[in-house]
Design a protein around this motif. Structure first.
Motif, short mmCIF file in Angstrom:
data_model
loop_
_atom_site.label_atom_id
_atom_site.label_comp_id
_atom_site.label_asym_id
_atom_site.label_seq_id
_atom_site.Cartn_x
_atom_site.Cartn_y
_atom_site.Cartn_z
N GLU A 56 0.85 -1.18 0.00
CA GLU A 56 0.00 0.00 0.00
C GLU A 56 0.89 1.24 0.00
O GLU A 56 1.65 1.47 0.93
N PRO B 267 -0.75 5.49 2.00
CA PRO B 267 -0.48 6.02 3.34
C PRO B 267 0.90 6.65 3.48
O PRO B 267 1.13 7.44 4.39
N LYS C 139 -0.50 13.85 2.37
CA LYS C 139 -1.94 13.65 2.55
C LYS C 139 -2.80 13.98 1.33
O LYS C 139 -3.74 13.25 1.03
N ARG D 163 -3.62 11.04 -0.93
CA ARG D 163 -4.34 9.87 -0.42
C ARG D 163 -5.79 9.84 -0.89
O ARG D 163 -6.41 8.79 -0.90
N GLN E 109 -0.65 10.78 10.06
CA GLN E 109 -1.80 11.14 9.22
C GLN E 109 -2.20 12.61 9.37
O GLN E 109 -3.33 12.97 9.07
#
Length: 358
Positions: free
Chosen positions: A37, A40, A44, A47, A111
């Protein structure tokens, strides 16, 4: 009517952005097939890639483009022209051609919000415009490699209160220093370098841009074509070329060329021997039975792999002659001196410092 340069760049910018974003989407699909993946690990805004808001500013007096990616409500591309931007002009004085600014790696991991800005001179933009897939791959590889390796570093770091980007970069530079000492010590055994590269696979990931590394796989001599089982040092996946690559290392203290400055300059016999050995590995996968057995044992399907041989060191003043000799080598083969591998790893570390702001 002749179109002004600033207007012409506006058209090129839209095409570049669309191709660049599409390349990231395609790479995301390819990585998912390998169960990796990547989203992530990216800043940001990427995403939720279908809601990217991209604003490009062309600053005419310094001939630079500033491309800013942020999160929006839908996918948009805007282009504006400015005569002057004092803040950006002062920032660009220290940079030549290209500069990236992103969220810190700590923000990526937690995040938090982070934007992404690309500064490109006109010349650098035209180069990236012609190769949007390569540019997307460069950005993905740097972020993904740092994300995965930094996460491992966090788990192993004894003092949890002092985990940050600086300590991680310092750790990478320490690995580079150790590698440099090994390859420049004339007494370093070949197996010592093999083991160091296996234990510090970030060198191979960063310098060779390979994923899904498989060390010391046994290629069983099922069809009795060879004198014994084959055991390449490494098999990895090149996400840019979308192909598996077989890698083998030899001694670092070898000279690669003979009859330098003479009429019959050529590669030494040790290089030819490495090429022949790698050809056996590549040829092995021509057989359907071999491919099936390898897939059953290692869970990957290797077809028509290429190869990289890492051997010796090369003085910079011989690079042109070395490149001339490589023209005679087969297309499936790359030959990389150890000092080139080291320099590529240093470039990887430096690019990480650009991408991952404090």
């Amino acid at each position: 009517m002749i179109m002004e340069k600033s207007q012409f760049l506006g058209y090129l910018n839209k095409e570049f952005i669309n191709n660049f974003v599409e390349a990231i989407k395609n790479y995301n699909t390819d990585y998912k097939k390998m169960r990796i993946e990547i989203m992530p690990a990216l800043p940001k805004p990427f995403r939720n890639i279908n809601k990217l808001a991209i604003n490009t500013i062309y600053i005419e007096n310094v001939d630079y483009l500033v491309i800013h990616f942020s999160s929006g409500n839908k996918f948009t591309i805007d282009y504006t022209i400015q005569d002057r931007n004092i803040f950006l002009e002062s920032l660009l004085e220290a940079e030549e051609g290209v500069f990236y600014e992103t969220s810190s790696i700590d923000e990526v991991l937690t995040q938090d919000t982070g934007g992404f800005v690309i500064y490109l001179s006109y010349e650098a933009f035209m180069k990236r415009y012609k190769e949007p897939k390569e540019f997307a791959h460069e950005i993905i590889r740097t972020n993904v490699d740092y994300y995965s390796e930094y996460t491992k570093f966090q788990l192993n770091w004894s003092s949890k209160d002092h985990i940050n980007k600086d300590s991680y970069i310092s750790n990478l530079k320490g690995i580079a220093d150790q590698f440099h000492k090994l390859i420049y010590d004339e007494n370093t055994p070949e197996l010592t370098i093999d083991k160091f590269l296996e234990d510090n696979s970030i060198i191979l990931k960063g310098a060779l841009k390979l994923d899904k590394l498989k060390h010391q796989c046994v290629l069983e001599n099922t069809l009795s074509k060879y004198a014994h089982d084959l055991r390449p040092d490494l098999i990895g996946y090149d996400t840019f070329e979308k192909n598996w690559v077989i890698v083998d290392y030899k001694k670092a203290n070898k000279n690669l060329m003979k009859n330098i400055d003479k009429t019959r300059t050529g590669l030494k016999s040790e290089v030819h021997s490495l090429r022949d050995q790698l050809y056996d590995y590549v040829e092995y996968f021509d057989e359907d039975q071999h491919r099936k057995e390898f897939k059953k044992k290692y869970k990957v399907n290797v077809e028509h792999p290429s190869a990289i041989g890492i051997i010796g060191k090369l003085d910079n003043n011989l690079s042109n002659e070395f490149n001339r000799l490589l023209k005679n080598e087969p297309r499936w083969l790359k030959l990389i001196p150890y000092n080139y591998l080291y320099e590529n790893f240093i470039s990887f570390i430096e690019s990480g410092e650009k991408f991952l702001e404090k």
